[in-house]
Design a protein around this motif. Structure first.
Motif, mmCIF file in Angstrom:
data_model
loop_
_atom_site.group_PDB
_atom_site.id
_atom_site.type_symbol
_atom_site.label_atom_id
_atom_site.label_comp_id
_atom_site.label_asym_id
_atom_site.label_seq_id
_atom_site.Cartn_x
_atom_site.Cartn_y
_atom_site.Cartn_z
ATOM 1 N N ARG A 1 0.811 -1.222 0.000
ATOM 2 C CA ARG A 1 0.000 0.000 0.000
ATOM 3 C C ARG A 1 0.843 1.269 0.000
ATOM 4 N NH1 ARG A 1 -2.520 0.719 4.506
ATOM 5 N NH2 ARG A 1 -1.408 -0.852 5.731
ATOM 6 N N LEU A 2 2.175 1.124 -0.007
ATOM 7 C CA LEU A 2 3.049 2.293 -0.001
ATOM 8 C C LEU A 2 2.926 3.031 -1.335
ATOM 9 C CD1 LEU A 2 5.222 3.521 1.950
ATOM 10 C CD2 LEU A 2 6.927 2.424 0.483
ATOM 11 N N PRO A 3 2.572 4.324 -1.341
ATOM 12 C CA PRO A 3 2.443 5.059 -2.615
ATOM 13 C C PRO A 3 3.759 5.075 -3.392
ATOM 14 C CG PRO A 3 1.462 6.289 -0.792
ATOM 15 C CD PRO A 3 2.224 5.153 -0.177
ATOM 16 N N ASP A 4 3.657 5.060 -4.703
ATOM 17 C CA ASP A 4 4.860 5.013 -5.540
ATOM 18 C C ASP A 4 5.762 6.225 -5.309
ATOM 19 O OD1 ASP A 4 4.029 2.630 -6.600
ATOM 20 O OD2 ASP A 4 3.092 3.542 -8.373
ATOM 21 N N ARG A 5 5.167 7.383 -5.160
ATOM 22 C CA ARG A 5 5.980 8.594 -4.961
ATOM 23 C C ARG A 5 6.762 8.513 -3.654
ATOM 24 N NH1 ARG A 5 3.701 14.842 -5.276
ATOM 25 N NH2 ARG A 5 5.741 15.868 -5.003
ATOM 26 N N THR B 1 11.768 7.244 -0.558
ATOM 27 C CA THR B 1 12.415 6.382 0.423
ATOM 28 C C THR B 1 13.635 5.680 -0.167
ATOM 29 O OG1 THR B 1 10.256 6.013 1.464
ATOM 30 C CG2 THR B 1 12.020 4.486 2.024
ATOM 31 N N ALA B 2 13.496 5.186 -1.402
ATOM 32 C CA ALA B 2 14.624 4.511 -2.049
ATOM 33 C C ALA B 2 15.774 5.483 -2.298
ATOM 34 C CB ALA B 2 14.159 3.880 -3.362
ATOM 35 N N GLN B 3 15.476 6.717 -2.680
ATOM 36 C CA GLN B 3 16.526 7.715 -2.880
ATOM 37 C C GLN B 3 17.239 8.028 -1.576
ATOM 38 O OE1 GLN B 3 14.523 11.018 -4.709
ATOM 39 N NE2 GLN B 3 14.358 10.016 -6.712
ATOM 40 N N PHE B 4 16.473 8.123 -0.486
ATOM 41 C CA PHE B 4 17.110 8.390 0.801
ATOM 42 C C PHE B 4 18.050 7.252 1.187
ATOM 43 C CE2 PHE B 4 16.991 7.264 5.318
ATOM 44 C CZ PHE B 4 17.679 8.341 5.854
ATOM 45 N N VAL B 5 17.601 6.007 1.021
ATOM 46 C CA VAL B 5 18.427 4.858 1.398
ATOM 47 C C VAL B 5 19.717 4.822 0.582
ATOM 48 C CG1 VAL B 5 18.538 2.337 1.369
ATOM 49 C CG2 VAL B 5 16.500 3.497 2.254
ATOM 50 N N ALA C 1 13.419 10.208 10.033
ATOM 51 C CA ALA C 1 12.246 10.256 10.914
ATOM 52 C C ALA C 1 11.009 10.716 10.165
ATOM 53 C CB ALA C 1 12.534 11.182 12.097
ATOM 54 N N SER C 2 11.177 11.697 9.285
ATOM 55 C CA SER C 2 10.031 12.209 8.530
ATOM 56 C C SER C 2 9.483 11.156 7.570
ATOM 57 C CB SER C 2 10.443 13.465 7.762
ATOM 58 O OG SER C 2 9.400 13.923 6.931
ATOM 59 N N LEU C 3 10.391 10.495 6.830
ATOM 60 C CA LEU C 3 9.951 9.477 5.880
ATOM 61 C C LEU C 3 9.357 8.259 6.597
ATOM 62 C CD1 LEU C 3 12.871 9.540 3.270
ATOM 63 C CD2 LEU C 3 10.522 10.312 2.918
ATOM 64 N N ALA C 4 9.945 7.898 7.732
ATOM 65 C CA ALA C 4 9.424 6.746 8.477
ATOM 66 C C ALA C 4 8.018 7.021 8.993
ATOM 67 C CB ALA C 4 10.361 6.412 9.631
#
Length: 282
Positions: free
Chosen positions: A192-196, A201-205, A221-224
């Motif tokens: 259910r995680l939105p694509d955007r 999240t992938a860019q941050f990682v 913290a914000s993304l989590a």
């Protein structure tokens, strides 16, 4: 009598060559501007050699070691040496690499991807007298701008092009699921995680290791907090570990889905081919 199988069609893209074993090799021709820069470096070096030759000849004539009557012969000899002999010898000895091509990461190869030899080097140097020296590089620039692999006239006649030898570094392998989340990954629901949000999240990682610690913790913290609204269950770990687990689970499941889709298509194709071959012929 069963129908003959359809002929195999090999799709060859512009940047691929087909070997004798029908294997398509991915090759990367060097770009137009890099090739022009390499040629400019070679021309400057050749002019330097010509000037050095002229200085030595002038000194020999001034010291009366050589007769003045041989001056035209020396001039012609120097021009032939610099424009034809020297490029041919260098490219033949180095298998298509000159100083200019080494500087820009290029190498002259045959159209089939093999190493160039004396014949190709001689043709390129001979045609280069016209397209590079007599026209100040205008013909080479015009022809190179309108050919797919930035080939100059000498390349077209010799059947060569400049291949890129410096390939970009491969990206680092994607991290796996963090150890504390191995069990959670088996039951996690991240669909259910939105694509955007998934892209962010992938860019941050992928860039977290290069971030300042304070900014890294704040963004994590914000993304989590955003991702936790779409993930179930939420594991009791720190925000960055949670994000790394979410990214790894999504990646693994997407890869698994792609593999299953490829297998399904292959099975359908094989079944359709078998049905066609088994159809009774009239």
């Amino acid at each position: 009598m069963s129908a003959a199988p359809p002929p195999t069609v090999v799709d060859i893209r512009q940047d691929e060559i087909l070997t004798g074993e029908a294997v398509a090799l991915d090759v990367q021709p060097i770009g137009y501007f890099l090739r022009a820069l390499g040629l400019l470096i070679d021309v400057v070096l050749a002019v330097g050699v010509l000037i050095l030759f002229s200085l030595v000849a002038s000194w020999l004539l001034g010291q009366s070691i050589l007769d003045v009557s041989v001056s035209p012969i020396l001039t012609i000899l120097a021009i032939v040496l610099v424009t034809v002999v020297l490029p041919t010898v260098v490219e033949t000895a180095t298998r298509g690499r000159s100083l200019g091509k080494l500087a820009v990461g290029g190498r002259i190869v045959r159209a089939d991807g093999g190493a160039s030899g004396f014949r190709q080097a001689f043709i390129r140097a001979l045609v280069g007298v016209f397209e590079i020296w007599l026209t100040a590089g205008a013909v080479a620039a015009i022809v190179g701008a309108f050919t797919p692999r930035s080939q100059r006239l000498g390349d077209l006649l010799a059947g060569t092009y400049s291949e890129r030898t410096r390939t970009p570094a491969l990206p680092a392998s994607a991290p796996g699921i963090p150890y504390p989340l191995i069990g959670w990954a088996q039951v996690a629901d991240v669909a259910r995680l939105p694509d955007r949000l998934a892209r962010r999240t992938a860019q941050f990682v992928s860039h977290a290791d290069a971030m300042e610690p304070a900014a890294r913790a704040r963004v994590a913290a914000s993304l989590a907090a955003e991702a936790a609204q779409h993930v179930s269950p939420v594991p009791p770990v720190d925000p960055e570990t949670f994000l790394r687990g979410v990214v790894a689970v999504r990646r693994d499941r997407e890869l698994r889905a792609l593999d299953l889709e490829a297998q399904r298509v292959a099975a359908l194709t094989a079944g359709a081919t078998g049905a066609v071959r088994g159809f009774p012929q009239r």
